[in-house]
Motif scaffolding. Structure first.
Motif, PDB file in Angstrom:
ATOM      1  N   SER A   1       0.829  -1.210   0.000  1.00 11.38           N
ATOM      2  CA  SER A   1       0.000   0.000   0.000  1.00 11.38           C
ATOM      3  C   SER A   1       0.862   1.258   0.000  1.00 11.38           C
ATOM      4  N   ILE A   2       1.965   1.247   0.724  1.00 12.21           N
ATOM      5  CA  ILE A   2       2.874   2.397   0.701  1.00 12.21           C
ATOM      6  C   ILE A   2       3.396   2.613  -0.712  1.00 12.21           C
ATOM      7  N   MET A   3       3.832   1.538  -1.346  1.00 13.16           N
ATOM      8  CA  MET A   3       4.396   1.666  -2.697  1.00 13.16           C
ATOM      9  C   MET A   3       3.341   2.128  -3.700  1.00 13.16           C
ATOM     10  N   SER A   4       2.155   1.544  -3.632  1.00 11.63           N
ATOM     11  CA  SER A   4       1.130   1.908  -4.617  1.00 11.63           C
ATOM     12  C   SER A   4       0.615   3.327  -4.398  1.00 11.63           C
ATOM     13  N   GLN A   5       0.444   3.752  -3.156  1.00  9.40           N
ATOM     14  CA  GLN A   5      -0.051   5.099  -2.901  1.00  9.40           C
ATOM     15  C   GLN A   5       0.981   6.164  -3.289  1.00  9.40           C
ATOM     16  N   CYS A   6       2.247   5.871  -3.058  1.00  9.68           N
ATOM     17  CA  CYS A   6       3.280   6.820  -3.496  1.00  9.68           C
ATOM     18  C   CYS A   6       3.323   6.908  -5.018  1.00  9.68           C
ATOM     19  N   ALA A   7       3.206   5.764  -5.682  1.00 10.76           N
ATOM     20  CA  ALA A   7       3.190   5.775  -7.146  1.00 10.76           C
ATOM     21  C   ALA A   7       1.966   6.530  -7.657  1.00 10.76           C
ATOM     22  N   TYR A   8       0.826   6.307  -7.057  1.00 10.93           N
ATOM     23  CA  TYR A   8      -0.386   7.021  -7.457  1.00 10.93           C
ATOM     24  C   TYR A   8      -0.227   8.525  -7.271  1.00 10.93           C
ATOM     25  N   LEU A   9       0.276   8.915  -6.108  1.00 18.57           N
ATOM     26  CA  LEU A   9       0.442  10.336  -5.806  1.00 18.57           C
ATOM     27  C   LEU A   9       1.416  10.995  -6.772  1.00 18.57           C
ATOM     28  N   GLY A  10       2.490  10.293  -7.086  1.00 16.97           N
ATOM     29  CA  GLY A  10       3.523  10.904  -7.897  1.00 16.97           C
ATOM     30  C   GLY A  10       3.309  10.850  -9.395  1.00 16.97           C
ATOM     31  N   PHE A  11       2.650   9.821  -9.869  1.00 14.67           N
ATOM     32  CA  PHE A  11       2.605   9.612 -11.314  1.00 14.67           C
ATOM     33  C   PHE A  11       1.233   9.783 -11.948  1.00 14.67           C
ATOM     34  N   THR A  12       0.169   9.806 -11.169  1.00 18.55           N
ATOM     35  CA  THR A  12      -1.148   9.958 -11.796  1.00 18.55           C
ATOM     36  C   THR A  12      -1.892  11.206 -11.332  1.00 18.55           C
ATOM     37  N   THR A  13      -1.384  11.886 -10.308  1.00 18.22           N
ATOM     38  CA  THR A  13      -2.041  13.119  -9.870  1.00 18.22           C
ATOM     39  C   THR A  13      -1.093  14.298 -10.088  1.00 18.22           C
ATOM     40  N   ARG A  14      -1.635  15.465  -9.947  1.00 17.41           N
ATOM     41  CA  ARG A  14      -0.818  16.680 -10.074  1.00 17.41           C
ATOM     42  C   ARG A  14      -0.574  17.300  -8.693  1.00 17.41           C
TER      43      ARG A  14
END
Length: 123
Positions: free
Chosen positions: A14-27
């Motif tokens: 969950s840490i890895m996926s949420q960081c990836a989501y925050l960094g690569f799919t949101t602004r």
């Protein structure tokens, strides 16, 4: 035990996926760092991920085990449960009545002529 391992795996994922989501799919990061380029974005995401993983390791290392009195109370309760279950392995819900006591000391009666409150069922 097994569930702790499963929860550790899920928390890392969950840490890895949420960081990836925050960094690569949101602004969201660009809101705080408007002049950031793509390489800086990757750096901040990886740095945040590593910080959160280190925090997780720190928290796991500083979590206390239960006191011996708590462990003994749990083992006593498990033993009592196992003794009771071994005595009622022949329980017939059509003819037998089962008594048990909850943690607060209330006696419960379950059987063919009794309701959950221990009173006779209306016929």
């Amino acid at each position: 035990g097994t569930w702790k391992t499963i929860m550790d795996i899920f928390s890392i994922m969950s840490i890895m996926s949420q960081c990836a989501y925050l960094g690569f799919t949101t602004r969201a990061l660009y809101y705080y760092f408007p002049d950031m380029n793509t390489m800086e974005n990757v750096f901040y995401v990886v740095a945040a991920e590593h910080l959160l993983l280190m925090l997780k390791v720190y928290m796991d290392g500083h979590t206390q085990e239960p006191d011996d009195s708590v462990k003994m109370a749990h083992e006593k309760r498990e033993h009592e449960k196992n003794v009771l279950l071994s005595e009622v392995d022949h329980f017939n819900s059509q003819t037998d009545v089962l008594f048990y006591t909850s943690d607060d000391g209330n006696v419960h009666v379950v059987g063919p002529d009794k309701g959950k409150d221990g009173k006779d069922k209306k016929k």
